[in-house]
Enzyme design. Sequence first.
Site, PDB file in Angstrom:
ATOM      1  N   LYS A  41       0.775  -1.095   0.110  1.00 23.09           N
ATOM      2  CA  LYS A  41       0.000  -0.053  -0.154  1.00 23.09           C
ATOM      3  C   LYS A  41       0.907   1.216   0.071  1.00 23.09           C
ATOM      4  CE  LYS A  41      -4.228  -1.415  -0.119  1.00 23.09           C
ATOM      5  NZ  LYS A  41      -4.289  -2.764  -0.414  1.00 23.09           N
TER       6      LYS A  41
ATOM      7  N   LYS B  25     -11.051  -3.932  -8.887  1.00 21.01           N
ATOM      8  CA  LYS B  25     -11.824  -2.565  -9.091  1.00 21.01           C
ATOM      9  C   LYS B  25     -10.629  -1.469  -9.684  1.00 21.01           C
ATOM     10  CE  LYS B  25     -11.962  -1.565  -4.309  1.00 21.01           C
ATOM     11  NZ  LYS B  25     -11.697  -2.632  -3.695  1.00 21.01           N
TER      12      LYS B  25
ATOM     13  N   LYS C  97      -5.662 -10.410 -11.866  1.00 25.73           N
ATOM     14  CA  LYS C  97      -6.859 -10.651 -11.087  1.00 25.73           C
ATOM     15  C   LYS C  97      -7.706  -9.560 -11.385  1.00 25.73           C
ATOM     16  CE  LYS C  97      -7.044  -8.652  -6.607  1.00 25.73           C
ATOM     17  NZ  LYS C  97      -7.653  -8.549  -5.395  1.00 25.73           N
TER      18      LYS C  97
END
Length: 326
Positions: free
Chosen positions: A114, A197, A194
């Site tokens: 992140k 969103k 994968k």
Amino acid sequence: MKPVVVSGIKPSGKLHIGNLLGMTKQSIDIQSSGKYDCLYFIADYHALTQKYSPTEKSADIFSLAVDMLSLGIDPERSVFFMQSDVLEHANMAWLLNCITPAGQLQGMIEFREKVQEGQPASAGLLDYPVLMAADILSYKAEFVPVGEDQRQHLEIAREIARIFNKRFGKTFPEPKGIFVEGLRVKSLDNPAKKMSKSLPKGCLYLSDSPEVIKKKIRSAVTDSGSEIIYDPEKKPALANLLLIYSEMSGRNIKDIAEEYRSSGYASFKEDLARVISDTLSSFREKKEELSSKPKRIREILLSGAEKARLIASKNLEEAKEKMGLI
Ligand code: ADP
Ligand code: TRP
């Protein structure tokens, strides 16, 4: 007493079929089995650990609550609530913070990813796994259905339980993750990635209309050769579409491949789009109905929070007492 199952889901954007098949479906199946006491919640505190807009966040929370209820989370059978409505979670997280090795948090894969993606390295982001452990241990949960990417978070929750039990006496079970082994839905425009969103072009949202589903499936990439066979190595794009077909219809993947073997991509895709739309049709209807009832949704969440609090407050008191606070 039945074994306790706890799971949370972050309100961060619309749900897609990867979320459904990789995680949500199994939470609902577990509820339907009737063998567990299930607590499912919206992890709104966790969602604050990434950049966000306050107005969008409240819309995300509402829409996730509607989605979960429309998919089949039944507030009569599961305790369904919002994390921030049960103050005991954050309180338990503080107790657990005081026994969690900070170095381990700094080494967590998700924290590093992140930060690399540009999220601020806040204390909240670093502490994310401890709040997650608190979510689980607050209910002395034995099982936690989550996506595969949550393995490391489950490991640390188990370790925190171990540290607590060793230092203050046996209190928490070590929670076990329930994973859908190997189930990764791939992006429709790139089977090497994968479905996520963050790649909206290859993403099939639960809220997509039948027309949009048809369009997206029609333009999904396929592999060379026209034969429909299940071969994830040689035909990864087709294997992904077959996986979606199988998961959405409940039919065996090889049987589907056999049935369509020589029918060509176009007709296979046509049927796949129909299977997806049909499977999602009751979801769509329920979502439309619930979306117009924000007050009802809030009531459901508050009543769930009340039930959750009864358990969490008892376990928090026990933890405080064992730690020498009472
Ligand atoms: P996204 O990658 O779209 O941001 P999240 O990270 O919010 O999705 O995922 C929430 C949960 O859904 C995770 O537990 C994850 O394991 C599961 N999940 C997300 N994408 C997929 C996918 N493509 N296939 C299977 N499971 C997925
Ligand atoms: N970290 C989980 C995810 O991203 C969400 C979550 C928060 C959770 N608290 C939890 C899952 C407790 C299971 C149990 O998917």
